[in-house]
Design a protein around this motif. Structure first.
Motif, PDB file in Angstrom:
ATOM      1  N   THR A 250      89.899 129.051  -2.254  1.00 16.55           N
ATOM      2  CA  THR A 250      91.107 128.388  -1.783  1.00 16.55           C
ATOM      3  C   THR A 250      91.957 128.125  -3.013  1.00 16.55           C
ATOM      4  O   THR A 250      91.437 127.757  -4.067  1.00 16.55           O
ATOM      5  CB  THR A 250      90.778 127.096  -0.989  1.00 16.55           C
ATOM      6  OG1 THR A 250      91.993 126.518  -0.521  1.00 16.55           O
ATOM      7  CG2 THR A 250      90.039 126.075  -1.822  1.00 16.55           C
ATOM      8  N   ILE A 296      88.977 130.166   6.201  1.00 20.92           N
ATOM      9  CA  ILE A 296      87.892 129.321   6.717  1.00 20.92           C
ATOM     10  C   ILE A 296      87.951 129.232   8.244  1.00 20.92           C
ATOM     11  O   ILE A 296      86.919 129.171   8.909  1.00 20.92           O
ATOM     12  CB  ILE A 296      87.933 127.899   6.087  1.00 20.92           C
ATOM     13  CG1 ILE A 296      86.656 127.112   6.427  1.00 20.92           C
ATOM     14  CG2 ILE A 296      89.145 127.124   6.546  1.00 20.92           C
ATOM     15  CD1 ILE A 296      85.400 127.612   5.773  1.00 20.92           C
ATOM     16  N   THR A 297      89.157 129.253   8.807  1.00 19.12           N
ATOM     17  CA  THR A 297      89.267 129.152  10.264  1.00 19.12           C
ATOM     18  C   THR A 297      88.504 130.295  10.927  1.00 19.12           C
ATOM     19  O   THR A 297      87.830 130.102  11.945  1.00 19.12           O
ATOM     20  CB  THR A 297      90.747 129.141  10.691  1.00 19.12           C
ATOM     21  OG1 THR A 297      91.391 128.080   9.998  1.00 19.12           O
ATOM     22  CG2 THR A 297      90.895 128.927  12.181  1.00 19.12           C
ATOM     23  N   GLY A 373      96.382 124.521  10.579  1.00 18.78           N
ATOM     24  CA  GLY A 373      96.875 125.115   9.339  1.00 18.78           C
ATOM     25  C   GLY A 373      98.008 124.370   8.694  1.00 18.78           C
ATOM     26  O   GLY A 373      98.149 124.378   7.474  1.00 18.78           O
ATOM     27  N   SER A 398      94.374 120.436  15.491  1.00 15.81           N
ATOM     28  CA  SER A 398      93.139 120.150  14.761  1.00 15.81           C
ATOM     29  C   SER A 398      93.390 120.172  13.260  1.00 15.81           C
ATOM     30  O   SER A 398      93.802 121.181  12.708  1.00 15.81           O
ATOM     31  CB  SER A 398      92.100 121.212  15.122  1.00 15.81           C
ATOM     32  OG  SER A 398      92.569 122.486  14.740  1.00 15.81           O
ATOM     33  N   TRP A 400      91.933 120.048   9.489  1.00 17.20           N
ATOM     34  CA  TRP A 400      90.750 120.218   8.627  1.00 17.20           C
ATOM     35  C   TRP A 400      91.098 121.110   7.466  1.00 17.20           C
ATOM     36  O   TRP A 400      92.260 121.494   7.317  1.00 17.20           O
ATOM     37  CB  TRP A 400      89.558 120.747   9.426  1.00 17.20           C
ATOM     38  CG  TRP A 400      89.732 122.070  10.117  1.00 17.20           C
ATOM     39  CD1 TRP A 400      90.598 122.355  11.129  1.00 17.20           C
ATOM     40  CD2 TRP A 400      89.011 123.279   9.852  1.00 17.20           C
ATOM     41  NE1 TRP A 400      90.446 123.664  11.512  1.00 17.20           N
ATOM     42  CE2 TRP A 400      89.482 124.261  10.747  1.00 17.20           C
ATOM     43  CE3 TRP A 400      87.997 123.619   8.960  1.00 17.20           C
ATOM     44  CZ2 TRP A 400      88.981 125.570  10.766  1.00 17.20           C
ATOM     45  CZ3 TRP A 400      87.494 124.914   8.981  1.00 17.20           C
ATOM     46  CH2 TRP A 400      87.984 125.873   9.878  1.00 17.20           C
ATOM     47  N   GLN A 401      90.121 121.434   6.615  1.00 16.56           N
ATOM     48  CA  GLN A 401      90.370 122.162   5.373  1.00 16.56           C
ATOM     49  C   GLN A 401      89.232 123.131   5.068  1.00 16.56           C
ATOM     50  O   GLN A 401      88.127 122.978   5.588  1.00 16.56           O
ATOM     51  CB  GLN A 401      90.447 121.175   4.202  1.00 16.56           C
ATOM     52  CG  GLN A 401      91.371 120.008   4.436  1.00 16.56           C
ATOM     53  CD  GLN A 401      91.333 119.021   3.281  1.00 16.56           C
ATOM     54  OE1 GLN A 401      90.334 118.351   3.071  1.00 16.56           O
ATOM     55  NE2 GLN A 401      92.422 118.939   2.537  1.00 16.56           N
ATOM     56  N   GLU A 403      87.595 123.032   2.519  1.00 15.25           N
ATOM     57  CA  GLU A 403      86.578 122.166   1.922  1.00 15.25           C
ATOM     58  C   GLU A 403      85.761 121.413   2.965  1.00 15.25           C
ATOM     59  O   GLU A 403      84.628 121.021   2.709  1.00 15.25           O
ATOM     60  CB  GLU A 403      87.252 121.134   1.006  1.00 15.25           C
ATOM     61  CG  GLU A 403      87.971 121.723  -0.198  1.00 15.25           C
ATOM     62  CD  GLU A 403      89.408 122.172   0.101  1.00 15.25           C
ATOM     63  OE1 GLU A 403      89.731 122.434   1.285  1.00 15.25           O
ATOM     64  OE2 GLU A 403      90.199 122.272  -0.848  1.00 15.25           O
ATOM     65  N   THR A 485      91.449 114.045   0.412  1.00 15.51           N
ATOM     66  CA  THR A 485      91.835 115.304   1.060  1.00 15.51           C
ATOM     67  C   THR A 485      93.047 115.963   0.421  1.00 15.51           C
ATOM     68  O   THR A 485      93.281 117.156   0.634  1.00 15.51           O
ATOM     69  CB  THR A 485      92.207 115.049   2.535  1.00 15.51           C
ATOM     70  OG1 THR A 485      93.398 114.237   2.563  1.00 15.51           O
ATOM     71  CG2 THR A 485      91.096 114.333   3.275  1.00 15.51           C
ATOM     72  N   ARG A 502     100.938 117.638   2.528  1.00 20.04           N
ATOM     73  CA  ARG A 502     100.234 117.412   1.272  1.00 20.04           C
ATOM     74  C   ARG A 502     100.869 116.225   0.549  1.00 20.04           C
ATOM     75  O   ARG A 502     102.085 116.045   0.597  1.00 20.04           O
ATOM     76  CB  ARG A 502     100.319 118.652   0.374  1.00 20.04           C
ATOM     77  CG  ARG A 502      99.772 119.921   0.977  1.00 20.04           C
ATOM     78  CD  ARG A 502      98.300 119.905   1.177  1.00 20.04           C
ATOM     79  NE  ARG A 502      97.579 119.664  -0.064  1.00 20.04           N
ATOM     80  CZ  ARG A 502      96.263 119.432  -0.117  1.00 20.04           C
ATOM     81  NH1 ARG A 502      95.552 119.404   0.996  1.00 20.04           N
ATOM     82  NH2 ARG A 502      95.667 119.227  -1.258  1.00 20.04           N
ATOM     83  N   LYS A 598     101.133 129.261   5.369  1.00 24.23           N
ATOM     84  CA  LYS A 598     101.613 127.935   4.974  1.00 24.23           C
ATOM     85  C   LYS A 598     102.854 128.077   4.088  1.00 24.23           C
ATOM     86  O   LYS A 598     102.897 128.947   3.218  1.00 24.23           O
ATOM     87  CB  LYS A 598     100.527 127.196   4.202  1.00 24.23           C
ATOM     88  CG  LYS A 598      99.274 126.938   5.010  1.00 24.23           C
ATOM     89  CD  LYS A 598      98.279 126.126   4.200  1.00 24.23           C
ATOM     90  CE  LYS A 598      96.845 126.348   4.625  1.00 24.23           C
ATOM     91  NZ  LYS A 598      96.475 125.805   5.922  1.00 24.23           N
TER      92      LYS A 598
HETATM   93  C1  7RM Z   1      91.926 124.906   8.314  1.00 22.02           C
HETATM   94  C2  7RM Z   1      92.844 125.127   7.141  1.00 22.02           C
HETATM   95  C3  7RM Z   1      94.066 122.938   4.524  1.00 22.02           C
HETATM   96  C4  7RM Z   1      95.372 122.189   4.559  1.00 22.02           C
HETATM   97  C5  7RM Z   1      95.192 120.731   4.851  1.00 22.02           C
HETATM   98  C6  7RM Z   1      96.554 120.375   5.441  1.00 22.02           C
HETATM   99  C7  7RM Z   1      96.924 121.602   6.232  1.00 22.02           C
HETATM  100  C8  7RM Z   1      95.515 122.119   8.274  1.00 22.02           C
HETATM  101  C9  7RM Z   1      96.501 120.908   9.789  1.00 22.02           C
HETATM  102  C10 7RM Z   1      97.156 120.699   8.554  1.00 22.02           C
HETATM  103  C11 7RM Z   1      98.592 119.204   9.550  1.00 22.02           C
HETATM  104  C12 7RM Z   1      96.983 120.195  10.931  1.00 22.02           C
HETATM  105  N1  7RM Z   1      92.255 125.085   5.917  1.00 22.02           N
HETATM  106  N2  7RM Z   1      96.528 121.476   7.646  1.00 22.02           N
HETATM  107  N3  7RM Z   1      95.493 121.793   9.570  1.00 22.02           N
HETATM  108  N4  7RM Z   1      98.198 119.852   8.441  1.00 22.02           N
HETATM  109  N5  7RM Z   1      98.031 119.357  10.758  1.00 22.02           N
HETATM  110  N6  7RM Z   1      96.441 120.348  12.151  1.00 22.02           N
HETATM  111  O1  7RM Z   1      94.021 125.329   7.329  1.00 22.02           O
HETATM  112  O2  7RM Z   1      92.152 124.979   3.434  1.00 22.02           O
HETATM  113  O3  7RM Z   1      93.588 126.647   4.459  1.00 22.02           O
HETATM  114  O4  7RM Z   1      94.264 124.348   4.455  1.00 22.02           O
HETATM  115  O5  7RM Z   1      96.204 122.681   5.627  1.00 22.02           O
HETATM  116  O6  7RM Z   1      97.491 120.176   4.420  1.00 22.02           O
HETATM  117  O7  7RM Z   1      94.878 120.013   3.683  1.00 22.02           O
HETATM  118  S1  7RM Z   1      93.044 125.307   4.510  1.00 22.02           S
END
Ligand code: 7RM
Length: 635
Positions: A250, A296-297, A373, A398, A400-401, A403, A485, A502, A598
């Motif tokens: 990542t 990861i998804t 995402g 949903s 998540w990350q 990590e 996070t 972020r 993103k």
């Molecule tokens: C699963 C994935 C992680 C980062 C995370 C956030 C952003 C992911 C959402 C979200 C708002 C959501 N893994 N993020 N899901 N922000 N609402 N439902 O994306 O490692 O590629 O990214 O993505 O900032 O920290 S990732």
């Protein structure tokens, strides 16, 4: 009561409370009831966030592929495990049953062994979204090799960095890949990368596009003849609970990519349990996550989570726009998809095309609509909910990350009432906290701060490959005894969470903390706006001021841009307040995006601050041409 499948809100609160009060008992029960162990654990959990060291189900022995494949054979042998939908709608789909998957994974595992791959070796998988991708992932897991999947859209430099960082001995790839109307010369990219990777001894090549490629004598081999010759039984390697299962890179905002390491038992238990509940998966449902297994998804919710539940998981090779923007909906109709999981960037792109292409298809099979995402903006949420879901399929936003390994904050469909732009409640076992800048935990509701997690969950990444110090520094040093996070969030009056983006995107204007997501929501309400991204730039009086990059739905249409700017600022003023008005608005052809969809605000921030001498790592950028255009027209 079985804790495995939550069906109403009362039950959610009950199970949630139990998972917090007695986490070890709770996870032990889940692990005991639903998985196949070669040996049970001696200890459910030991942890110390200051080291940091986290161990789940220590002493247990298992193989994740026995849980994802073998144990289903008696009851689901002829059920479709993987439903492969090719890039072109004219090519037939492929139904791979659990019996067939078993055979193909075992054969592949035997090939890996013949090629000298042993438990603990790293194997780089650079394969497009064809069945061989999922099968090679599972084949590695079968023999205890650590897979490192690199998204097959990354450049040769990005690939080489990742191969070398974890010392991969082998690369699995394909001759090429289809992506909409285009083909990509994957093998050529691998060849370029390997000039910088002297330790790679073997390259296995799957045939997909039948292009004329070069094979390097002594290094490269066609996969199919090896598979044909291999026996179709391969004993599963017995793994310790905490043996690494995979590495997944990542990118951070600075420095080289981080190889997040996930281990076996905790990852399996958590991805399986979240999959079952977050998608309310029932036997015979058809589930489709549109992500690539390179992220990861895809690892957690195309491969491991669904297969651990004996589900049918769709694997789509193509893109949402080919042959036209109705492709997703055509696939939903064709396969009677019940659960559909995609990203806000895709939803916005599809919404921009209007409703006709959605209404052309019968989407009545849909029960659950997932988003992941990025923060899903309000307009996209409503479009998804109304136009795709016809107001009857709950939106599962949903959060998540990479990590976290699995979904952390999410509604449970038909259980948690949804609320636009809110990821709503922590999932079972997850203990979030919001902290202010001084590290004080914000108690109670209606607060906004930095999102941390206070207690370990089974699928948290255990380290960064080769750099435990960086792992500690990045995630456990900002706040004592908490996992940080990197995201900001607010908690509303009923305890629902909204992720605001972020934390490095938070902008302080005249002392007011402004998250990017709510401002972008207001802007996107304007009918002429397709997408927007807000960043801060230095301002003499306000400290920071706001710079907006906006793409229009109909860029060809001639419009008075100054008038549009006024209307947009009026909207922001109405929705949030005059403090959030933009000082500068630049209309752009597109927004810079990572290959996982993103928006790369880091680059936009540099342009807004007129600091473009070094844009940092841009190798993960999907559309570099947009960046030049934005720089040329910067305000
Ligand atoms: C699963 C994935 C992680 C980062 C995370 C956030 C952003 C992911 C959402 C979200 C708002 C959501 N893994 N993020 N899901 N922000 N609402 N439902 O994306 O490692 O590629 O990214 O993505 O900032 O920290 S990732």
């Amino acid at each position: 009561m079985s804790n495995y499948h939550i069906k109403h809100l009362e039950e959610y609160y009950q199970v949630y409370r139990k998972s917090i009060r007695e986490p070890e008992n709770f996870w032990e029960e889940v692990a005991e009831e639903h998985f196949m162990w070669r040996k049970k654990w001696d200890n459910v959990l030991s942890w110390d966030f200051s080291k940091p060291e986290i161990k789940w189900f220590e002493g247990a022995e298992l193989n994740i592929t026995e849980n994802c494949i073998d144990r289903h054979l008696a009851t689901r042998g002829d059920k479709t495990a993987i439903l492969f939908e090719p890039n072109s709608p004219d090519e037939p789909s492929e139904h791979i049953t659990y019996n067939q998957l078993h055979k193909r994974v075992n054969k592949f595992a035997n090939v890996l062994k013949q090629q000298g791959i042993k438990k603990g070796d790293r194997v780089c998988i650079y394969v497009p979204m064809i069945p061989e991708l999922a099968i090679s992932v599972l084949a590695c897991a079968r023999i205890g090799a650590i897979h490192s999947v690199v998204f097959a859209g990354f450049s040769s430099t990005a690939l080489a960095t990742r191969i070398n960082d974890s010392d991969c001995k082998m690369v699995i790839t394909a001759d090429g890949s289809y992506r909409g109307a285009k083909t990509i010369d994957l093998k050529g990219i691998v060849d370029d990368a390997l000039e910088q990777c002297p330790d790679v001894k073997t390259v296995l090549v799957a045939k997909r596009i039948h292009s004329d490629i070069k094979m390097k004598e002594g290094r490269d081999q066609w996969l199919q003849p090896l598979l044909d010759a291999a026996p179709d039984e391969c004993k599963a390697e017995i793994m310790d609970a905490e043996d690494p299962l995979f590495i997944l890179y990542t990118s951070g905002s600075t420095g080289k990519p981080k190889g997040m390491v996930h281990t076996t038992a905790g990852y399996m238990v958590y991805t399986a349990y979240t999959f079952k509940n977050v998608f309310q998966y029932r036997e015979n449902d058809v589930y489709w996550c549109t992500a690539d297994i390179g992220w990861i998804t895809g690892h957690s919710y195309i491969v491991y989570g669904p297969l651990a539940n004996g589900a049918t998981t769709v694997m789509f090779e193509g893109v949402p726009s080919y042959p036209d923007f109705g492709r997703f909906w055509q696939i939903v109709e064709k396969h009677n998809v019940n659960q559909f999981y995609t990203a806000p960037t895709a939803i916005r792109a599809l919404a921009k095309q209007g409703v006709e292409l959605v209404e052309k298809y019968d989407l009545s099979s849909l029960k659950v609509l997932g988003s992941v995402g990025e923060p899903i903006n309000e307009e996209a949420w409503h479009w998804y909910n109304d136009v795709v879901g016809k107001n009857k399929s709950p939106i599962v936003d949903s959060w998540w990350q990479t990590e976290t390994g699995g979904i952390m904050i999410t509604p449970i469909p038909f259980v948690t009432p949804t609320k636009p732009t809110y990821a709503t409640l922590p999932f079972i076992g997850i203990q979030p906290a919001l902290l202010d800048e001084s590290g004080e935990e914000l108690k109670g509701n209606q607060v906004e701060g930095r999102l941390c997690i206070k207690f370990p969950w089974p699928s948290i990444a255990r380290t960064i490959w080769g750099n435990h110090e960086r792992y500690k520094e990045t995630y456990f040093s900002a706040y004592e005894n908490k996992y940080f996070t990197g995201d900001g969030a607010m908690r509303d009056e009923v305890g629902y969470y909204r992720i605001t983006g972020r934390v490095d995107d938070v902008i302080i204007v005249s002392g007011h903390n402004l998250g990017t997501a709510p401002i972008e929501d207001a802007i996107n309400e304007h009918p002429a706006v397709a997408e927007s991204a807000i960043v801060g730039f230095p301002h003499d009086i306000k400290g920071s001021a706001l710079y907006g990059y906006i793409t229009l739905t109909n860029p060809g249409e001639s419009r008075d841009h100054n008038n549009l700017r006024k209307e947009i600022n009026q909207l922001i003023s109405d929705r949030i307040g005059p403090i959030a008005k933009l000082d500068k608005i630049q209309f752009t052809q597109g927004l810079p995006k990572t290959r996982s969809g993103k928006i790369m605000r880091r680059i936009l921030r540099k342009i807004a601050s007129k600091d473009t001498s070094n844009l940092g790592d841009t190798s993960t950028l999907l559309n570099p041409e947009v960046v030049q255009d934005i720089m040329d027209n910067a305000l």
